[in-house]
Design an enzyme around this catalytic site. Structure first.
Site, short mmCIF file in Angstrom:
data_model
loop_
_atom_site.label_atom_id
_atom_site.label_comp_id
_atom_site.label_asym_id
_atom_site.label_seq_id
_atom_site.Cartn_x
_atom_site.Cartn_y
_atom_site.Cartn_z
N LYS A 110 0.96 -1.24 -0.15
CA LYS A 110 -0.03 0.02 -0.20
C LYS A 110 0.90 1.29 -0.08
O LYS A 110 1.65 1.37 0.74
CB LYS A 110 -0.85 -0.04 1.22
CG LYS A 110 -1.99 -1.22 1.23
CD LYS A 110 -3.03 -0.83 0.24
CE LYS A 110 -4.21 -1.85 0.13
NZ LYS A 110 -5.11 -1.66 -1.00
N ASP A 141 -0.19 -0.74 -4.54
CA ASP A 141 -1.54 -0.10 -4.61
C ASP A 141 -1.93 1.15 -4.10
O ASP A 141 -1.74 1.22 -2.81
CB ASP A 141 -2.38 -1.51 -4.03
CG ASP A 141 -4.09 -0.85 -4.11
OD1 ASP A 141 -4.22 0.09 -4.64
OD2 ASP A 141 -4.82 -1.76 -3.33
N GLU A 167 -1.51 -0.42 -9.24
CA GLU A 167 -2.80 -0.65 -9.14
C GLU A 167 -3.57 0.67 -8.83
O GLU A 167 -3.16 1.38 -7.63
CB GLU A 167 -3.23 -1.83 -8.01
CG GLU A 167 -4.71 -1.84 -7.92
CD GLU A 167 -5.05 -3.21 -6.76
OE1 GLU A 167 -5.97 -2.83 -6.15
OE2 GLU A 167 -4.26 -4.04 -6.79
N ASP A 193 -8.63 -0.94 -10.38
CA ASP A 193 -9.54 -1.82 -9.45
C ASP A 193 -10.80 -0.76 -9.08
O ASP A 193 -11.63 -1.09 -9.52
CB ASP A 193 -8.70 -1.79 -7.92
CG ASP A 193 -9.52 -2.31 -6.96
OD1 ASP A 193 -10.48 -2.82 -7.17
OD2 ASP A 193 -9.01 -2.19 -5.78
N LYS A 217 -13.35 -7.91 -8.21
CA LYS A 217 -13.63 -8.42 -6.69
C LYS A 217 -15.08 -8.92 -6.93
O LYS A 217 -15.99 -8.26 -7.24
CB LYS A 217 -13.54 -7.41 -5.81
CG LYS A 217 -12.09 -6.80 -5.69
CD LYS A 217 -11.91 -5.82 -4.73
CE LYS A 217 -10.52 -5.40 -4.52
NZ LYS A 217 -10.25 -4.34 -3.43
#
Length: 327
Positions: A110, A141, A167, A193, A217
């Protein structure tokens, strides 16, 4: 494939609201709330984050109903390789977090955390790369946390650590397309995403040529069958991820990953390791870098031990009623 809706009374009667402690702060929270349902096909889950509006949360409810009351598609694999997830922790905590993921060869780090700097990101990513060695895979991400110029600068600064992909560096499809154009010469792919799962049109990213791969997802996209339709229509490589689900929600994601025709990337389905407690005695945690594709047997004791407070239980039941009315 449409699933017949259970009645609202049936849904509420089978609902267990839980609040699970995390091993470290993630997305600004230390407790993860979720609803576990007893469906005729097995346990299923509803766990949109509390700040999500009802219209978005209703899509998650549809996915949970489909997994607990509907039919599964054809499955192509019985285990899924998963990545470790590294929250925006200090450098001295990186090794402790990685130790929770058995055998994972890929780490998603992250970055762009509010209140932190690019220097913090560089230090964290450098430590992950050091611990993983040259053979490990490191992806980033940003959760849409950069603008275009910040993303370009950050990706250039982090490229030395051999990045698998970045991402959601920016929030919008147009920004993703511009960042992808600017960094293409570096050979670092851009993944979408939020621009897929939170968009009115999840295929806009593919049409705009704004990403090299999609992160899909199951809950946010309305279930396995709907997610498979998006994968087919987009025509891009995909990886399957989760949203800090319990092991029940991870089982839903694992079944989606098992049904995707091609799965070139390790999946973000190892996040049970971020939970200090779960709803099952046999959580879906990484073993030798993979999780099994299986339904989860829920523990009645753990549902009791981690039951949400009466006011939070009432809050979630009201939310279920509102979301059900939107289906």
């Amino acid at each position: 494939m449409a699933t017949a809706l259970p009645s609202l009374n049936e849904l509420l009667a089978s609902a267990h609201v839980v609040s699970l402690p995390l091993t470290t702060r993630f997305r600004g929270i230390t407790q993860r709330e979720a609803v576990i349902f007893d469906g005729p096909e097995g346990a299923t889950e509803l766990s949109p984050f509390t700040e999500y509006e009802d219209a978005e949360a209703a899509t998650w409810l549809r996915a949970g109903i489909a997994f607990g009351w509907g039919e599964l598609p054809k499955l192509r694999r019985d285990s899924i390789r998963v990545n470790a997830t590294m929250p925006a922790v200090a450098v001295d905590q990186v090794a402790t977090v990685l130790a929770r993921y058995d055998g994972c060869r890929t780490v998603k780090v992250k970055v762009a955390e509010r209140g932190q700097s690019l220097d913090d990101d560089i230090a964290r990513v450098a430590e992950v790369r050091r611990l993983m060695g040259p053979e490990g895979r490191v992806r980033l991400d940003a959760n849409g946390g950069w603008n275009v110029d910040e993303a370009e600068h950050a990706i250039r600064s982090l490229a030395e650590f051999d990045i698998e992909y970045v991402e959601q560096p920016c929030a919008t499809v147009d920004e993703l397309a511009e960042v992808r154009r600017r960094v293409k010469y570096m050979g670092i792919p851009i993944a979408a995403d939020e621009s897929v799962r939170k968009a009115d049109d999840p295929l806009a990213v593919a049409r705009a040529d704004a990403a090299d791969l999609l992160v899909v997802k199951a809950q946010p996209l309305g279930g396995i069958h709907r997610a498979l339709d998006i994968v087919h229509e987009a025509g891009l490589p995909v990886t399957v991820s989760s949203a800090l689900d319990t092991s029940v929600g991870l089982a839903l994601g694992a079944h989606l990953a098992a049904a995707v025709p091609e799965l070139p990337y390790d999946c973000g389905l190892g996040t049970a390791s971020l939970l200090a407690a779960d709803v099952t005695e046999q959580p879906l945690r990484a073993r030798d870098g993979a999780i099994d594709v299986r339904r989860v047997d829920v523990s009645e004791r753990m549902l009791r031990d981690y039951a949400a407070s009466p006011d939070r239980d009432a809050w979630w039941r009201d939310r279920i009623r509102r979301c059900y009315a939107l289906l």
